[in-house]
Design a protein around this motif. Structure first.
Motif, PDB file in Angstrom:
ATOM      1  N   ARG A   1      -4.753   5.438  14.032  1.00 19.59           N
ATOM      2  CA  ARG A   1      -4.164   5.317  12.668  1.00 19.59           C
ATOM      3  C   ARG A   1      -3.139   4.260  12.676  1.00 19.59           C
ATOM      4  NH1 ARG A   1      -2.805  11.355  10.800  1.00 19.59           N
ATOM      5  NH2 ARG A   1      -1.647  10.108   9.078  1.00 19.59           N
TER       6      ARG A   1
ATOM      7  N   HIS B   1       1.358   7.510   6.064  1.00 22.66           N
ATOM      8  CA  HIS B   1       1.163   6.629   7.224  1.00 22.66           C
ATOM      9  C   HIS B   1       2.280   5.965   7.556  1.00 22.66           C
ATOM     10  CE1 HIS B   1      -2.940   7.156   7.731  1.00 22.66           C
ATOM     11  NE2 HIS B   1      -3.574   6.642   6.512  1.00 22.66           N
ATOM     12  N   LEU B   2       3.551   6.926   7.718  1.00 25.83           N
ATOM     13  CA  LEU B   2       4.860   6.270   8.480  1.00 25.83           C
ATOM     14  C   LEU B   2       4.363   6.514   9.943  1.00 25.83           C
ATOM     15  CD1 LEU B   2       7.264   7.731   6.045  1.00 25.83           C
ATOM     16  CD2 LEU B   2       6.325   5.600   5.899  1.00 25.83           C
ATOM     17  N   LEU B   3       5.205   5.622  10.617  1.00 23.27           N
ATOM     18  CA  LEU B   3       4.896   5.759  12.176  1.00 23.27           C
ATOM     19  C   LEU B   3       6.119   6.889  12.455  1.00 23.27           C
ATOM     20  CD1 LEU B   3       4.496   2.133  13.515  1.00 23.27           C
ATOM     21  CD2 LEU B   3       2.756   4.104  12.783  1.00 23.27           C
TER      22      LEU B   3
ATOM     23  N   SER C   1       7.678   7.618  15.183  1.00 22.71           N
ATOM     24  CA  SER C   1       8.700   7.473  16.071  1.00 22.71           C
ATOM     25  C   SER C   1       9.726   6.498  15.625  1.00 22.71           C
ATOM     26  CB  SER C   1       8.047   6.779  17.367  1.00 22.71           C
ATOM     27  OG  SER C   1       7.419   5.585  17.077  1.00 22.71           O
ATOM     28  N   LEU C   2       9.436   5.872  14.331  1.00 23.64           N
ATOM     29  CA  LEU C   2      10.427   5.043  13.820  1.00 23.64           C
ATOM     30  C   LEU C   2      11.374   5.494  12.828  1.00 23.64           C
ATOM     31  CD1 LEU C   2       8.224   1.666  13.514  1.00 23.64           C
ATOM     32  CD2 LEU C   2       9.579   2.238  15.557  1.00 23.64           C
TER      33      LEU C   2
ATOM     34  N   THR D   1       7.618   6.766  24.182  1.00 20.94           N
ATOM     35  CA  THR D   1       7.261   8.009  23.493  1.00 20.94           C
ATOM     36  C   THR D   1       6.174   8.729  24.293  1.00 20.94           C
ATOM     37  OG1 THR D   1       7.275   6.497  21.608  1.00 20.94           O
ATOM     38  CG2 THR D   1       6.120   8.698  21.399  1.00 20.94           C
TER      39      THR D   1
ATOM     40  N   GLN E   1      -1.542   9.984   2.907  1.00 22.34           N
ATOM     41  CA  GLN E   1      -1.017  10.774   3.967  1.00 22.34           C
ATOM     42  C   GLN E   1       0.455   9.894   4.414  1.00 22.34           C
ATOM     43  OE1 GLN E   1      -4.067   9.427   3.926  1.00 22.34           O
ATOM     44  NE2 GLN E   1      -5.572  10.941   4.572  1.00 22.34           N
TER      45      GLN E   1
ATOM     46  N   LEU F   1      -2.789   1.285  10.128  1.00 24.69           N
ATOM     47  CA  LEU F   1      -1.775   1.145   9.294  1.00 24.69           C
ATOM     48  C   LEU F   1      -1.190  -0.307   9.656  1.00 24.69           C
ATOM     49  CD1 LEU F   1       0.544   2.029   7.236  1.00 24.69           C
ATOM     50  CD2 LEU F   1       1.984   2.615   9.196  1.00 24.69           C
TER      51      LEU F   1
ATOM     52  N   PHE G   1       0.786  -1.246  -0.291  1.00 26.81           N
ATOM     53  CA  PHE G   1       0.040  -0.083   0.125  1.00 26.81           C
ATOM     54  C   PHE G   1       0.874   1.473  -0.034  1.00 26.81           C
ATOM     55  CE2 PHE G   1      -2.775  -3.192   1.962  1.00 26.81           C
ATOM     56  CZ  PHE G   1      -4.120  -2.886   1.504  1.00 26.81           C
TER      57      PHE G   1
ATOM     58  N   GLU H   1       9.962  -8.706  19.304  1.00 28.09           N
ATOM     59  CA  GLU H   1       9.558  -7.528  18.816  1.00 28.09           C
ATOM     60  C   GLU H   1       8.195  -6.848  19.301  1.00 28.09           C
ATOM     61  OE1 GLU H   1      10.838  -6.401  16.353  1.00 28.09           O
ATOM     62  OE2 GLU H   1      12.260  -7.866  15.656  1.00 28.09           O
TER      63      GLU H   1
ATOM     64  N   ARG I   1       8.205   0.648   1.697  1.00 25.95           N
ATOM     65  CA  ARG I   1       7.535  -0.400   2.632  1.00 25.95           C
ATOM     66  C   ARG I   1       6.578  -1.219   1.661  1.00 25.95           C
ATOM     67  NH1 ARG I   1       4.130   2.829   6.748  1.00 25.95           N
ATOM     68  NH2 ARG I   1       2.889   3.276   4.842  1.00 25.95           N
TER      69      ARG I   1
ATOM     70  N   LEU J   1      -0.923  -3.345   6.701  1.00 24.05           N
ATOM     71  CA  LEU J   1       0.229  -3.811   6.225  1.00 24.05           C
ATOM     72  C   LEU J   1       0.372  -5.451   6.746  1.00 24.05           C
ATOM     73  CD1 LEU J   1       2.997  -1.408   7.336  1.00 24.05           C
ATOM     74  CD2 LEU J   1       1.892  -1.600   5.093  1.00 24.05           C
ATOM     75  N   GLY J   2      -0.724  -5.845   7.351  1.00 23.72           N
ATOM     76  CA  GLY J   2      -0.942  -7.530   7.522  1.00 23.72           C
ATOM     77  C   GLY J   2      -0.805  -7.783   9.065  1.00 23.72           C
ATOM     78  N   ALA J   3      -0.868  -6.928  10.015  1.00 22.86           N
ATOM     79  CA  ALA J   3      -1.122  -7.336  11.309  1.00 22.86           C
ATOM     80  C   ALA J   3      -2.278  -8.043  11.581  1.00 22.86           C
ATOM     81  CB  ALA J   3      -0.949  -6.308  12.317  1.00 22.86           C
ATOM     82  N   PRO J   4      -2.626  -9.377  11.711  1.00 26.01           N
ATOM     83  CA  PRO J   4      -3.764  -9.858  12.414  1.00 26.01           C
ATOM     84  C   PRO J   4      -4.036  -9.329  13.621  1.00 26.01           C
ATOM     85  CG  PRO J   4      -1.949 -11.668  12.674  1.00 26.01           C
ATOM     86  CD  PRO J   4      -1.232 -10.153  11.980  1.00 26.01           C
TER      87      PRO J   4
ATOM     88  N   PHE K   1      -0.294   5.452   0.614  1.00 27.01           N
ATOM     89  CA  PHE K   1      -1.341   6.104   0.861  1.00 27.01           C
ATOM     90  C   PHE K   1      -0.901   7.593   0.721  1.00 27.01           C
ATOM     91  CE2 PHE K   1      -1.431   2.744   3.842  1.00 27.01           C
ATOM     92  CZ  PHE K   1      -2.587   1.954   3.558  1.00 27.01           C
TER      93      PHE K   1
ATOM     94  N   ARG L   1      13.036   1.252  10.015  1.00 25.24           N
ATOM     95  CA  ARG L   1      12.192   0.420  10.942  1.00 25.24           C
ATOM     96  C   ARG L   1      10.718   0.325  10.476  1.00 25.24           C
ATOM     97  NH1 ARG L   1      14.169  -3.142  14.509  1.00 25.24           N
ATOM     98  NH2 ARG L   1      15.529  -2.441  15.920  1.00 25.24           N
TER      99      ARG L   1
ATOM    100  N   MET M   1       5.153 -11.644  14.242  1.00 24.91           N
ATOM    101  CA  MET M   1       5.643 -10.885  15.123  1.00 24.91           C
ATOM    102  C   MET M   1       6.343 -11.798  16.348  1.00 24.91           C
ATOM    103  SD  MET M   1       4.615  -6.880  15.838  1.00 24.91           S
ATOM    104  CE  MET M   1       5.819  -5.796  16.573  1.00 24.91           C
TER     105      MET M   1
ATOM    106  N   LEU N   1       7.704  -7.748   9.811  1.00 25.44           N
ATOM    107  CA  LEU N   1       7.293  -8.225  11.371  1.00 25.44           C
ATOM    108  C   LEU N   1       6.098  -8.995  11.284  1.00 25.44           C
ATOM    109  CD1 LEU N   1       7.619  -4.822  13.291  1.00 25.44           C
ATOM    110  CD2 LEU N   1       9.193  -6.658  13.367  1.00 25.44           C
ATOM    111  N   TYR N   2       5.145  -8.641  10.435  1.00 24.39           N
ATOM    112  CA  TYR N   2       3.877  -9.576  10.481  1.00 24.39           C
ATOM    113  C   TYR N   2       4.094 -10.733   9.378  1.00 24.39           C
ATOM    114  CZ  TYR N   2       2.476  -5.802  13.184  1.00 24.39           C
ATOM    115  OH  TYR N   2       2.258  -4.625  14.067  1.00 24.39           O
TER     116      TYR N   2
ATOM    117  N   GLU O   1      10.533  -1.857   7.525  1.00 24.67           N
ATOM    118  CA  GLU O   1      10.578  -3.385   8.190  1.00 24.67           C
ATOM    119  C   GLU O   1       9.257  -3.788   8.442  1.00 24.67           C
ATOM    120  OE1 GLU O   1      12.127  -3.335  11.912  1.00 24.67           O
ATOM    121  OE2 GLU O   1      13.035  -5.619  11.796  1.00 24.67           O
ATOM    122  N   LEU O   2       8.338  -2.904   8.908  1.00 22.62           N
ATOM    123  CA  LEU O   2       6.922  -3.279   9.471  1.00 22.62           C
ATOM    124  C   LEU O   2       6.277  -4.491   8.811  1.00 22.62           C
ATOM    125  CD1 LEU O   2       5.383   0.221  10.633  1.00 22.62           C
ATOM    126  CD2 LEU O   2       5.925  -1.606  11.996  1.00 22.62           C
ATOM    127  N   PRO O   3       6.111  -4.308   7.712  1.00 18.69           N
ATOM    128  CA  PRO O   3       5.077  -5.559   6.962  1.00 18.69           C
ATOM    129  C   PRO O   3       6.002  -6.869   7.244  1.00 18.69           C
ATOM    130  CG  PRO O   3       5.626  -3.902   5.300  1.00 18.69           C
ATOM    131  CD  PRO O   3       6.515  -3.491   6.431  1.00 18.69           C
TER     132      PRO O   3
END
Lengths: 250, 410
Positions: free
Chosen positions: B316, A111-113, A115-116, B16, A109, B320, A105, B5, A172, B324-327, A107, A120, B1, A127-128, A123-125
């Motif tokens: 948000r 849609h980056l985090l 704080s990372l 934060t 906006q 997101l 995806f 992690e 990403r 990105l695929g988080a179940p 977007f 990082r 994950m 992670l899952y 890397e997010l996708p």
């Protein structure tokens, strides 16, 4: 030379197994007693390697279409096959897996985090997606290098320009090697220079054989695609090669 | 994950929002410290009390006048007729019917002023017999205890506790000195060694005189023959209950009472005293711990509150991650981990604070606090549990968010 090769790849893949196949697709939203038919009787096939723009004014149903294609929402009627897999009956967990493996995806906006750092975020996708940590970093760095941000690995989104942020988002989207890149108004928040930047990147990725569906309301942006699908009042009104392509101007 | 992690993400989220997380942790921290301290205070007090009771001597039965069984209060005319007398004590010591009794120490005590030429000091004056040191498990640091002959002659001799000697003379080297009690001039013949075991100084602050002297010259009046307490020592721990039976039977016979229910005296064992006293403190401890636990509950609600805010604020991000695929379970786990980390931090810091306070408070408040490993470990586990329990609802809410709604939110 590369262009010719890419075109060859494209024409070879078009017409074979479609990446997206929507048949009689419809979506109705219910708010209390009120029903709203956002989309009806949509038939849409998009082959591997195609670059398709979905255009239409706001409220036309193009966002709903993008959510359906992106497996963020499910159909009320009809069927949807993504890369050969029927996804109209899938559970939430299975949909999450599809989004993770098959779709990247981008977007409006970003849609980056915040704080990372850039890598990082990329890397997010993974992670899952059960990718081992060492490989995750390597692939994230590769993806950032591919979008020209090899020197910004450790910058946080706040330290990057809008165009750079969107390129991180593209990295990403790419990092999981998805079948489909789904971009929702990717240039909507960018100035003209960054817009050109990001569109050039998408062109390049399409040139490498990647299937791209771009949602936009800007004709200039849509002109980058091979094919333009026009949506109005929840229906597909036209589906034709783009003006840019027909004129041969790219 | 992976869990690692998940934990890293949770820690990053907590970092934060540093201030907010700190305040949340503070809620748990105070609760945990309070629980550790109240439990410690309860255990400490119980320990103090049982030490004090065991410092009375070993294998003791404590006979006091009056009945504690009576619903109408003290039975047997306490104050009008002596119900426990020297004759009773002598019978207990010499009767063939009390083979399991090893020693008897009658005590007639009252609070009186001791005077020297320089100063005066009010303390407990105990009239007793020559067997008192062995029955009460006391030794002398200097001089000697008075003898049966001193008692028979109503001699004006006194044995002082070490603090009493120090208060009166500034030293414990006082054998041969004179001290006046109720206008009678006594000669100090010995000084008691410190009782040691207990924090309480009562056992080191007393003046012991012969019982005859006490009843004839010092503590007179209508009660001159009555005793305050008779300490009966059993020959061994095993013979304690036999000694109890014998003492009761003998005293009932002597007093001409047929039923133990109408006895005009009360016999307590040290165990009974310990269990009565600790039962009271245990109830108190449970009550206080309950109050402390309530503060933990409040802390837990704080965690829930902060997690709900966090979920709302990060809608948000959740959207997101889902796109990105988080179940759902990964999202739930992420927020649960965050809540558990908050609980863990509160638990560990609370335990540290509790242990520190347990070190410092006894010096300030003159109480014992016993920090038990079980209470500390248990509190930390409970703190994590609280984080998890109160994190379930916010985490589930996060997991249920539809990705498109979540992404759309601004």
């Amino acid at each position: 030379m590369a262009e010719a090769l890419a075109a060859q790849v494209r024409s070879a893949s078009v017409g074979t197994e479609p990446v997206i196949e929507l048949v009689g697709a419809g979506k109705t939203y219910r708010t209390g007693a009120i029903e709203f038919e956002a989309l009806r009787e949509v038939d849409l096939r998009i082959g591997a390697g195609e670059y398709v723009a979905v255009v239409g004014p706001s409220g036309s149903g193009k966002s709903t279409l993008m959510h359906l294609i992106g497996c963020l929402d499910t159909l009320t009627v009809g069927s949807y096959r993504l890369a050969g897999e029927d996804i109209s009956e899938l559970t939430e967990v299975e949909l999450a897996r599809i989004r993770n493996h098959r779709i990247g995806f981008v977007f409006q906006q970003f849609h980056l985090l915040p704080s990372l750092s850039a890598w990082r975020n990329v890397e997010l996708p993974m992670l899952y997606g059960r990718v081992p940590p060492g490989e995750r970093r390597e692939r994230a760095v590769d993806a950032l290098e591919r979008v020209g941000l090899g020197d910004k690995l450790h910058n946080r989104p706040g330290e990057l320009s809008g165009g750079q942020q969107q390129r991180v988002a593209v990295a990403r989207a790419l990092v999981g090697e998805p079948d489909l890149l789904l971009a929702d108004e990717p240039t909507g928040n960018l100035d003209s220079a960054s817009t050109a930047d990001v569109l050039a990147l998408l062109d390049e990725l399409n040139g490498q054989g990647r299937t791209i569906v771009l949602i936009t309301h800007e004709p200039d942006v849509a002109a980058h695609a091979d094919r333009v699908v026009r949506v109005l009042d929840g229906q597909v009104r036209s589906d034709e090669p783009s003006a840019g392509r027909r004129a041969g101007a790219r | 994950m992976s869990w690692a992690e998940t934990l890293r993400t949770g820690l990053a989220a907590i970092r934060t929002h540093g201030l907010r997380s700190t305040l949340t942790v503070l809620g748990i921290l105070i609760g945990i410290a309070a629980v550790i301290l109240t439990v410690g205070l309860g255990l400490g007090t119980q320990k103090d009390v049982s030490e004090q009771i065991s410092s009375l001597g070993s294998n003791l039965l404590i006979v006091t006048p009056g009945s504690s069984l009576s619903l109408e209060g003290l039975r047997g005319g306490f104050g009008t007729r002596p119900t426990l007398t020297r004759d009773d004590a002598e019978a207990l010591a010499s009767s063939v019917n009390t083979p399991d009794v090893a020693g008897v120490a009658p005590e007639k005590s009252t609070s009186l002023s001791l005077e020297t030429s320089q100063t005066n000091w009010t303390t407990t004056v105990v009239g007793t017999t020559e067997d008192w040191p062995s029955v009460r498990g006391r030794t002398l640091s200097s001089g000697s205890f008075f003898t049966a002959a001193d008692d028979a002659a109503a001699a004006a001799v006194v044995v002082l506790g070490s603090s009493t000697a120090t208060e009166l003379f500034g030293t414990t080297d006082v054998v041969g000195q004179s001290v006046t009690i109720s206008d009678v001039t006594f000669t100090v013949v010995g000084v008691l060694a410190d009782a040691g075991a207990s924090d309480s100084t009562d056992l080191d602050d007393m003046a012991v005189i012969p019982l005859t002297t006490a009843s004839q010259q010092v503590i007179g009046g209508r009660d001159r023959n009555s005793l305050t307490t008779v300490y009966v020592q059993a020959a061994s721990t095993e013979q304690l209950s036999a000694a109890y039976q014998e003492t009761e039977t003998l005293l009932l016979n002597l007093h001409g009472i047929s039923s133990a229910d109408s006895a005009d005296f009360t016999i307590n064992s040290q165990d009974a005293l310990v269990s009565t006293a600790t039962a009271v403190y245990r109830t108190l401890t449970v009550l206080l711990t309950g109050i402390a636990a309530l503060s933990l509950l409040v802390g837990g609600i704080g965690v829930m509150n902060i997690m709900l805010v966090s979920v709302t604020e990060r809608t948000r991000e959740i959207g997101l991650r889902k796109a990105l695929g988080a179940p759902p379970w990964a999202i739930r786990r992420q927020f649960l981990a965050e809540a558990a980390v908050l609980g863990l931090a509160g638990g560990v810091l609370g335990a540290v604070l509790g242990i520190l306070a347990a070190r410092v408070l006894p010096d300030l408040l003159d109480t014992s606090i016993v920090v038990s490993g079980l209470a500390v470990g248990g509190s930390v586990v409970v703190a994590i549990g609280i984080g998890l329990t109160f994190g379930v609802y916010p985490a589930t809410r996060a997991a249920r968010l539809a990705p498109i709604d979540a992404l759309r939110s601004e």
